[in-house]
Scaffold this motif. Structure first.
Motif, PDB file in Angstrom:
ATOM      1  N   GLU A 135     -39.166 -11.240 -16.688  1.00 49.27           N
ATOM      2  CA  GLU A 135     -40.502 -12.020 -16.809  1.00 49.27           C
ATOM      3  C   GLU A 135     -41.054 -12.522 -18.433  1.00 49.27           C
ATOM      4  O   GLU A 135     -41.722 -13.117 -18.895  1.00 49.27           O
ATOM      5  CB  GLU A 135     -41.785 -11.346 -16.256  1.00 49.27           C
ATOM      6  N   ILE A 136     -40.162 -12.176 -19.572  1.00 51.64           N
ATOM      7  CA  ILE A 136     -40.758 -12.443 -20.589  1.00 51.64           C
ATOM      8  C   ILE A 136     -39.855 -13.574 -21.275  1.00 51.64           C
ATOM      9  O   ILE A 136     -38.256 -13.718 -20.878  1.00 51.64           O
ATOM     10  CB  ILE A 136     -39.924 -11.384 -21.401  1.00 51.64           C
ATOM     11  N   CYS A 137     -40.502 -14.622 -21.719  1.00 51.79           N
ATOM     12  CA  CYS A 137     -40.080 -16.007 -22.019  1.00 51.79           C
ATOM     13  C   CYS A 137     -39.162 -15.457 -23.282  1.00 51.79           C
ATOM     14  O   CYS A 137     -38.945 -15.130 -24.061  1.00 51.79           O
ATOM     15  CB  CYS A 137     -41.096 -16.784 -22.788  1.00 51.79           C
ATOM     16  N   GLY A 138     -37.687 -15.834 -23.134  1.00 43.92           N
ATOM     17  CA  GLY A 138     -36.183 -15.409 -24.115  1.00 43.92           C
ATOM     18  C   GLY A 138     -35.720 -14.292 -23.419  1.00 43.92           C
ATOM     19  O   GLY A 138     -35.072 -13.898 -24.376  1.00 43.92           O
ATOM     20  N   GLY A 139     -36.575 -13.461 -22.279  1.00 42.27           N
ATOM     21  CA  GLY A 139     -35.516 -12.712 -22.021  1.00 42.27           C
ATOM     22  C   GLY A 139     -36.014 -10.999 -23.133  1.00 42.27           C
ATOM     23  O   GLY A 139     -35.469 -10.023 -22.719  1.00 42.27           O
ATOM     24  N   VAL A 140     -36.820 -10.432 -23.627  1.00 42.53           N
ATOM     25  CA  VAL A 140     -36.614  -9.926 -24.930  1.00 42.53           C
ATOM     26  C   VAL A 140     -37.667 -10.195 -25.442  1.00 42.53           C
ATOM     27  O   VAL A 140     -38.510 -11.073 -26.037  1.00 42.53           O
ATOM     28  CB  VAL A 140     -36.081 -10.422 -26.023  1.00 42.53           C
ATOM     29  N   ARG A 141     -38.686  -9.261 -26.090  1.00 38.72           N
ATOM     30  CA  ARG A 141     -40.472  -8.806 -26.538  1.00 38.72           C
ATOM     31  C   ARG A 141     -39.559  -7.700 -27.472  1.00 38.72           C
ATOM     32  O   ARG A 141     -38.819  -6.376 -27.593  1.00 38.72           O
ATOM     33  CB  ARG A 141     -41.983  -9.015 -25.877  1.00 38.72           C
ATOM     34  N   TYR A 142     -40.441  -7.445 -28.999  1.00 41.76           N
ATOM     35  CA  TYR A 142     -40.766  -6.790 -29.676  1.00 41.76           C
ATOM     36  C   TYR A 142     -41.648  -5.987 -30.466  1.00 41.76           C
ATOM     37  O   TYR A 142     -42.677  -6.207 -29.995  1.00 41.76           O
ATOM     38  CB  TYR A 142     -39.876  -7.011 -31.080  1.00 41.76           C
ATOM     39  N   GLY A 143     -40.882  -5.077 -30.935  1.00 38.50           N
ATOM     40  CA  GLY A 143     -42.834  -4.337 -31.768  1.00 38.50           C
ATOM     41  C   GLY A 143     -42.080  -3.497 -32.871  1.00 38.50           C
ATOM     42  O   GLY A 143     -40.747  -3.097 -33.132  1.00 38.50           O
ATOM     43  N   ASP A 144     -43.586  -2.553 -33.111  1.00 43.73           N
ATOM     44  CA  ASP A 144     -42.388  -1.853 -34.353  1.00 43.73           C
ATOM     45  C   ASP A 144     -43.133  -0.147 -33.883  1.00 43.73           C
ATOM     46  O   ASP A 144     -44.906  -0.248 -33.556  1.00 43.73           O
ATOM     47  CB  ASP A 144     -42.573  -2.502 -36.109  1.00 43.73           C
ATOM     48  N   GLU A 145     -43.005   1.032 -34.427  1.00 42.29           N
ATOM     49  CA  GLU A 145     -44.015   2.669 -34.090  1.00 42.29           C
ATOM     50  C   GLU A 145     -43.425   2.380 -35.311  1.00 42.29           C
ATOM     51  O   GLU A 145     -42.686   3.313 -36.083  1.00 42.29           O
ATOM     52  CB  GLU A 145     -43.091   3.319 -33.247  1.00 42.29           C
ATOM     53  N   TYR A 146     -44.680   3.938 -36.111  1.00 34.93           N
ATOM     54  CA  TYR A 146     -44.188   4.870 -36.617  1.00 34.93           C
ATOM     55  C   TYR A 146     -44.541   6.291 -36.118  1.00 34.93           C
ATOM     56  O   TYR A 146     -46.145   6.571 -35.579  1.00 34.93           O
ATOM     57  CB  TYR A 146     -45.338   5.006 -37.984  1.00 34.93           C
ATOM     58  N   TYR A 147     -44.091   7.364 -36.468  1.00 36.70           N
ATOM     59  CA  TYR A 147     -44.416   8.672 -36.357  1.00 36.70           C
ATOM     60  C   TYR A 147     -45.161   9.522 -37.181  1.00 36.70           C
ATOM     61  O   TYR A 147     -44.544   9.538 -38.601  1.00 36.70           O
ATOM     62  CB  TYR A 147     -43.239   9.141 -35.320  1.00 36.70           C
ATOM     63  N   TYR A 148     -45.886  10.828 -36.675  1.00 31.84           N
ATOM     64  CA  TYR A 148     -46.255  11.976 -37.133  1.00 31.84           C
ATOM     65  C   TYR A 148     -45.617  12.846 -37.522  1.00 31.84           C
ATOM     66  O   TYR A 148     -45.696  13.346 -38.416  1.00 31.84           O
ATOM     67  CB  TYR A 148     -47.152  12.297 -36.298  1.00 31.84           C
ATOM     68  N   ASN A 149     -44.220  12.648 -36.957  1.00 31.66           N
ATOM     69  CA  ASN A 149     -43.660  13.240 -36.992  1.00 31.66           C
ATOM     70  C   ASN A 149     -42.658  13.848 -38.332  1.00 31.66           C
ATOM     71  O   ASN A 149     -41.849  14.636 -38.648  1.00 31.66           O
ATOM     72  CB  ASN A 149     -42.237  13.584 -35.438  1.00 31.66           C
ATOM     73  N   ASP A 150     -42.419  12.278 -38.337  1.00 32.41           N
ATOM     74  CA  ASP A 150     -41.517  11.581 -39.387  1.00 32.41           C
ATOM     75  C   ASP A 150     -42.643  12.571 -40.823  1.00 32.41           C
ATOM     76  O   ASP A 150     -41.714  12.843 -41.920  1.00 32.41           O
ATOM     77  CB  ASP A 150     -41.533  10.320 -39.626  1.00 32.41           C
ATOM     78  N   VAL A 151     -43.935  12.568 -41.125  1.00 34.50           N
ATOM     79  CA  VAL A 151     -44.908  13.480 -41.432  1.00 34.50           C
ATOM     80  C   VAL A 151     -44.179  14.693 -41.886  1.00 34.50           C
ATOM     81  O   VAL A 151     -44.042  15.588 -43.370  1.00 34.50           O
ATOM     82  CB  VAL A 151     -46.324  12.654 -42.020  1.00 34.50           C
ATOM     83  N   ILE A 152     -44.736  15.593 -40.507  1.00 31.67           N
ATOM     84  CA  ILE A 152     -44.370  17.188 -40.726  1.00 31.67           C
ATOM     85  C   ILE A 152     -41.854  16.879 -41.678  1.00 31.67           C
ATOM     86  O   ILE A 152     -42.075  18.178 -42.357  1.00 31.67           O
ATOM     87  CB  ILE A 152     -43.993  17.142 -39.182  1.00 31.67           C
ATOM     88  N   LYS A 153     -41.247  16.387 -40.815  1.00 27.94           N
ATOM     89  CA  LYS A 153     -39.832  16.344 -41.611  1.00 27.94           C
ATOM     90  C   LYS A 153     -40.394  16.594 -43.264  1.00 27.94           C
ATOM     91  O   LYS A 153     -39.656  17.489 -43.526  1.00 27.94           O
ATOM     92  CB  LYS A 153     -38.981  15.291 -40.676  1.00 27.94           C
ATOM     93  N   ARG A 154     -40.594  15.464 -43.737  1.00 25.89           N
ATOM     94  CA  ARG A 154     -40.755  15.561 -44.720  1.00 25.89           C
ATOM     95  C   ARG A 154     -41.409  16.332 -45.667  1.00 25.89           C
ATOM     96  O   ARG A 154     -40.803  16.727 -46.731  1.00 25.89           O
ATOM     97  CB  ARG A 154     -41.869  13.668 -45.349  1.00 25.89           C
ATOM     98  N   GLY A 155     -42.152  17.542 -44.580  1.00 23.55           N
ATOM     99  CA  GLY A 155     -43.124  18.435 -45.269  1.00 23.55           C
ATOM    100  C   GLY A 155     -42.113  19.610 -45.054  1.00 23.55           C
ATOM    101  O   GLY A 155     -42.743  20.376 -45.144  1.00 23.55           O
ATOM    102  N   GLY A 156     -40.915  19.678 -44.320  1.00 23.06           N
ATOM    103  CA  GLY A 156     -40.028  20.638 -44.303  1.00 23.06           C
ATOM    104  C   GLY A 156     -40.716  21.383 -42.910  1.00 23.06           C
ATOM    105  O   GLY A 156     -39.299  21.673 -42.738  1.00 23.06           O
ATOM    106  N   GLY A 157     -40.817  20.259 -41.827  1.00 19.76           N
ATOM    107  CA  GLY A 157     -41.209  21.051 -40.894  1.00 19.76           C
ATOM    108  C   GLY A 157     -42.064  21.611 -40.041  1.00 19.76           C
ATOM    109  O   GLY A 157     -41.842  21.874 -39.222  1.00 19.76           O
ATOM    110  N   TYR A 158     -43.069  22.127 -41.137  1.00 22.60           N
ATOM    111  CA  TYR A 158     -43.758  23.389 -40.725  1.00 22.60           C
ATOM    112  C   TYR A 158     -45.232  22.597 -40.670  1.00 22.60           C
ATOM    113  O   TYR A 158     -45.826  22.080 -41.411  1.00 22.60           O
ATOM    114  CB  TYR A 158     -44.658  24.137 -41.991  1.00 22.60           C
TER     115      TYR A 158
END
Length: 374
Positions: A135-158
């Motif tokens: 149902e999407i014109c061109g067959g594909v649509r796009y997006g982007d995400e950010y995860y708080y879990n990446d903040v936790i990993k950066r801080g050592g995982g705690y």
């Protein structure tokens, strides 16, 4: 003669049917209103804490949608129009959307500037994704995400923001209202508290439930405190609210009001909601003169130990206390309100009077107007 009697009987039967249907409809309406009134008396709103764990941006896209229409194509031999079915295509434009997803499993749309604020604060890698579909014109649509879990990993995982307070400045806390069954608040049981109207509560200086502003609710009531201390308590409610089903409120009173003001606060909140742990402190300057806690715990272990904590730490230091709370969270066990299913809830006098007036008015209306339809 027989024919006349039969006609009268038939008319009476027909009229009786009208009355039966009318009064049946009235009783059904009264029953529905009664049910809704009781439901309102049996329910309460608790506040669930959480935090934003993912933000998602969906790029604009165009949807291709097929639909059918009936098109006139002529007339038949009798001059009536004839039709045939045609399949057509329309294009629907979907603008950019920004969403946040929470640690308690909910999601909400929010503005682009809020999305950018979270993304900038986290300062983590952007994760691009694509969605395919016919149902999407061109067959594909796009997006982007950010995860708080990446903040936790950066801080050592705690991930505990109280023990790892570096996380607090990255945590976007939220509060969401949730309706649940609470038969205690309006029952005639030994658990029921005195009723304190809002105007009387205002005169006494009691605290209403705080409004939800900018997604979250203030956990410290009565006096202004520094923003970082409040953010620690918000983080506590956000993190442990999901893990341990707890929500902490700290009520700050003038010590001269006496511990009785805390008991009034408990009554005003009708004991609080099932997930709440309320700490009332009487302050003389920055010194805690008395402490009173209330919750629905079967064994008030956390409450007793909190009161003991402030007896041994009279100098007010809420940052130290929230750390103590995190270290002793195993003392908390939320009350299961299913234990109160046996309680009976009745309509309030005002509700009963309104229901009676409604019933009498509807019945009188049927009696007065229905004969005029015959």
């Amino acid at each position: 003669m027989v024919f006349t009697v039969v006609c009268f009987i038939d008319d009476d039967i027909e009229h009786f049917k009208y009355y039966a249907v009318a009064f049946g409809a009235v009783m059904a309406l009264i029953g529905f209103v009664h049910y809704r009134m009781l439901r309102k008396r049996r329910t309460a709103t608790e506040y669930l804490g959480g935090f934003i764990d993912t933000i998602t941006h969906y790029n604009e896209w165009t949807e291709e949608q097929e639909y059918t229409v009936e098109v006139e194509d002529g007339k038949d031999s009798e001059g009536r129009p004839t039709y045939h079915t045609e399949t057509r295509t329309r294009y629907i434009h979907h603008p950019d959307e920004w969403w946040f997803h929470t640690s308690i499993g909910t999601e909400h749309q929010f503005p682009e500037d809020s999305y950018n604020t979270v993304a900038t604060t986290w300062d983590t890698p952007m994760n691009e994704f694509s969605i395919t579909g016919y149902e999407i014109c061109g067959g594909v649509r796009y997006g982007d995400e950010y995860y708080y879990n990446d903040v936790i990993k950066r801080g050592g995982g705690y991930c505990d923001p109280i023990c790892n307070q570096e996380l607090v400045k990255y945590m976007f806390t939220i509060t969401e209202p949730h309706v649940y069954e609470n038969k205690v608040q309006n029952s005639n049981s030994i658990f029921r508290f005195e009723s304190i109207p809002d105007d009387e509560a205002q005169e006494l200086g009691l605290h209403p439930y705080p409004a939800i502003n900018y997604l979250d609710q203030s956990p410290i009531l009565g006096k202004s405190i520094d923003g970082y201390t409040e953010q620690l308590f918000r983080a506590f409610n956000a993190y442990y609210g999901g893990l341990n089903q707890i929500r902490v409120f700290v009520h700050l009173f003038d010590a001269s009001q006496g511990i009785e003001i805390a008991e009034k606060q408990q009554a005003y909140w009708k004991g609080g909601n099932k997930n709440e742990f309320s700490v009332c402190l009487g302050l003389d300057g920055n010194t805690v003169k008395w402490c009173y806690t209330f919750s629905w715990m079967d064994e008030p272990t956390l409450g007793v130990n909190t009161e003991d904590y402030f007896r041994h730490h009279p100098e007010l230091d809420l940052r130290a206390y929230v750390r103590w709370l995190a270290e002793n969270i195993d003392m908390w066990k939320r009350k299961e309100f299913a234990d109160f299913r046996y309680l009976r809830v009745q309509l309030s006098p005002k509700q009963a009077a309104l229901l009676l007036i409604l019933c009498v008015s509807l019945c009188a209306g049927v009696i007065y107007y229905l004969p005029r339809l015959f």
